[in-house]
Scaffold this active site. Structure first.
Site, mmCIF file in Angstrom:
data_model
loop_
_atom_site.group_PDB
_atom_site.id
_atom_site.type_symbol
_atom_site.label_atom_id
_atom_site.label_comp_id
_atom_site.label_asym_id
_atom_site.label_seq_id
_atom_site.Cartn_x
_atom_site.Cartn_y
_atom_site.Cartn_z
ATOM 1 N N ARG A 35 0.814 -1.216 0.000
ATOM 2 C CA ARG A 35 0.000 0.000 0.000
ATOM 3 C C ARG A 35 0.847 1.264 0.000
ATOM 4 N NH1 ARG A 35 -4.507 -2.248 4.197
ATOM 5 N NH2 ARG A 35 -5.837 -3.207 2.619
ATOM 6 N N LYS A 198 -18.491 -16.605 2.893
ATOM 7 C CA LYS A 198 -19.946 -16.570 3.004
ATOM 8 C C LYS A 198 -20.683 -16.104 1.755
ATOM 9 C CE LYS A 198 -20.233 -16.166 7.929
ATOM 10 N NZ LYS A 198 -20.290 -15.254 9.072
ATOM 11 N N GLY A 354 -9.710 -8.459 -0.296
ATOM 12 C CA GLY A 354 -8.584 -8.720 0.608
ATOM 13 C C GLY A 354 -7.938 -10.086 0.479
ATOM 14 N N GLY A 377 -13.770 -4.051 0.416
ATOM 15 C CA GLY A 377 -15.164 -3.602 0.464
ATOM 16 C C GLY A 377 -15.464 -2.531 -0.571
HETATM 17 P P1 AMP Z 1 -13.964 -13.733 2.523
HETATM 18 O O1 AMP Z 1 -13.421 -12.689 3.451
HETATM 19 O O2 AMP Z 1 -15.437 -13.879 2.552
HETATM 20 O O3 AMP Z 1 -13.397 -13.588 1.139
HETATM 21 O O4 AMP Z 1 -13.441 -15.124 3.115
HETATM 22 C C1 AMP Z 1 -12.092 -15.495 3.096
HETATM 23 C C2 AMP Z 1 -11.901 -16.644 4.036
HETATM 24 O O5 AMP Z 1 -12.680 -17.742 3.636
HETATM 25 C C3 AMP Z 1 -10.483 -17.137 4.080
HETATM 26 O O6 AMP Z 1 -9.916 -16.809 5.308
HETATM 27 C C4 AMP Z 1 -10.599 -18.644 3.904
HETATM 28 O O7 AMP Z 1 -9.838 -19.368 4.823
HETATM 29 C C5 AMP Z 1 -12.073 -18.903 4.128
HETATM 30 N N1 AMP Z 1 -12.525 -20.112 3.450
HETATM 31 C C6 AMP Z 1 -12.336 -20.454 2.175
HETATM 32 N N2 AMP Z 1 -12.865 -21.669 1.915
HETATM 33 C C7 AMP Z 1 -13.397 -22.124 3.070
HETATM 34 C C8 AMP Z 1 -14.064 -23.329 3.452
HETATM 35 N N3 AMP Z 1 -14.279 -24.302 2.573
HETATM 36 N N4 AMP Z 1 -14.461 -23.448 4.732
HETATM 37 C C9 AMP Z 1 -14.234 -22.450 5.606
HETATM 38 N N5 AMP Z 1 -13.602 -21.295 5.314
HETATM 39 C C10 AMP Z 1 -13.189 -21.128 4.053
#
Ligand code: AMP
Length: 396
Positions: A35, A198, A354, A377
């Site tokens: 950054r 999620k 991120g 975001g």
């Molecule tokens: P996000 O911030 O929504 O992009 O989520 C990123 C996070 O999702 C990372 O820290 C990953 O470790 C987690 N992640 C990816 N695949 C899985 C999975 N199958 N089960 C649980 N966590 C996951």
């Protein structure tokens, strides 16, 4: 529109909102200076054009006033090295010292202000606080894309005190150019890879992308909400029970938009959320009781790689597995490599959000894709078509 290139900075003091929110280790060493490096072209150009520079940023999330571990003084030395000149520091972003130091700046000088978020007025978007910052300078430059979706004092409110002297820096200008051209003039096939934890945090972006993409690749924790919604057995895998209907709606919406939805067919399953867990690889719809899917399996990797290889435009947001753990990083690493391969074949590839940025950095491949966004975001909200307050404040 006013910009860094057409504005006359000579003899002027420019206050630049940068994003110096960098990770520090226990000894306050910077562990990733991406950054800071990103902000250099804007700073250097303004100096080159005869201006003096005042830098302001946040660092971390201080709760209540100044905290040593969130002090921006930890980055003075590295910033000075990168700029090749000594950077002065004001240990309060407003107040007497900041005023005096700002007043004494000569053409070419650089002053860094202490963490803006030591004042809660910053995130509250307090106008009196923004005015105090504004009084330090003649011109305002916003170059912090990562906070452009927040109506904070330094990202948005401050702009009103510079009705004729405000502009984006190169970071934001490049972000907008790259994202706009991807969404508006994407070469087909356009493939979006959405991963991460999620569904709930990705619904609106998926809805927004469906009319423009040809392929939607879904990986990561989200997978299991889609699998369960379609009647699969997912064991202990991550799931959002209240989003099962949403998953079915998104599948339907993809059909209506003639988008091919690519879901995982196999998964690397673990008996614990740990790098020491026992694992097996199997059908994503038949995960054994007590086991959870933590990465995409080899069949899925093959399938996803093919889709990515044929794409002319690729957007990647979110890891397809728990790539922070060695046992479950293969899928994400393979995706990163496939995106690099597609880039080599001439595709425009944009990585944003991120964790996919963390992943591409982990594998040292960031310079082998077309563009890595600095916004998490902010990027998602911009792509969703929302008007970001920090962008609007400069444009209006
Ligand atoms: P996000 O911030 O929504 O992009 O989520 C990123 C996070 O999702 C990372 O820290 C990953 O470790 C987690 N992640 C990816 N695949 C899985 C999975 N199958 N089960 C649980 N966590 C996951």
């Amino acid at each position: 529109m006013q910009n860094i290139d057409n504005y006359d900075f000579s003899g002027k003091k420019a206050i630049i909102r940068v994003d110096f929110n960098v990770p520090l280790d226990k000894n306050f060493n910077i562990t990733d200076d991406t950054r800071i490096r990103a902000a250099l072209p804007t700073i250097k150009k303004i100096i080159e054009k005869g201006g003096a520079v005042i830098l302001m940023s946040h660092l971390g999330r201080p709760k209540d006033g100044p905290e040593e571990k969130f002090s921006l003084k930890h980055i003075i030395n590295h910033l000075s090295e990168l700029l090749g000149k000594k950077v002065d520091f004001a240990n309060d972003c407003i107040g007497q010292q900041a005023k005096e130091k700002a007043a004494g700046l000569k053409s070419g000088d650089v002053l860094l202000l202490e963490n803006l978020r030591f004042y809660k007025e910053e995130t509250k978007g307090d106008e009196a606080f923004a005015k105090k910052l504004a009084e330090l300078a003649d011109v305002y430059v916003n170059d912090a894309f990562g906070t452009a979706h927040r109506a904070h004092a330094s990202t948005t409110i401050i702009a009103k005190f510079f009705p004729n002297d405000k502009m984006f820096g190169y970071v934001i200008e490049n972000e907008l150019k790259n994202i706009d051209s991807m969404l508006k003039n994407a070469k087909k096939p356009f493939t979006a890879i959405m991963g991460g934890a999620k569904v709930s945090s990705k619904i609106s972006i998926i809805q927004k992308l469906l009319p423009v993409v040809d392929n939607l690749v879904i990986g990561g924790g989200m997978t299991y909400t889609f699998v369960k919604a379609q009647g699969g057995k997912i064991g202990n895998s991550m799931v959002e029970e209240d989003k099962l209907d949403t998953a079915l709606e998104l599948i339907e919406l993809a059909k209506q938009n003639n988008v091919t939805l690519h879901l995982a067919v196999d998964a690397v399953c673990a008996d614990d959320f740990s790098n020491d867990a026992n694992t097996y690889t199997g059908d994503v719809k038949e995960i054994k009781d007590g086991w959870m899917g933590l990465d995409i399996g080899p069949e899925t990797v093959k399938k996803f790689k093919e889709v990515i290889a044929n794409a002319k435009t690729v957007l990647w947001n979110g890891p397809v597995g728990v790539f922070e753990m060695e046992k479950f990083e293969k899928g994400t690493k393979a995706i990163a490599e496939a995106v690099v391969e597609a880039t080599k074949k001439g595709a425009f590839t944009l990585i944003g959000g991120g964790d996919s940025v963390a992943a591409i950095n982990k594998y040292g491949l960031a310079d082998q894709v077309s563009y890595v966004s600095t916004g998490g975001g902010a990027l998602l909200e911009y792509m969703e078509g929302k008007e970001l307050p920090g962008i609007k404040a400069i444009r209006e």
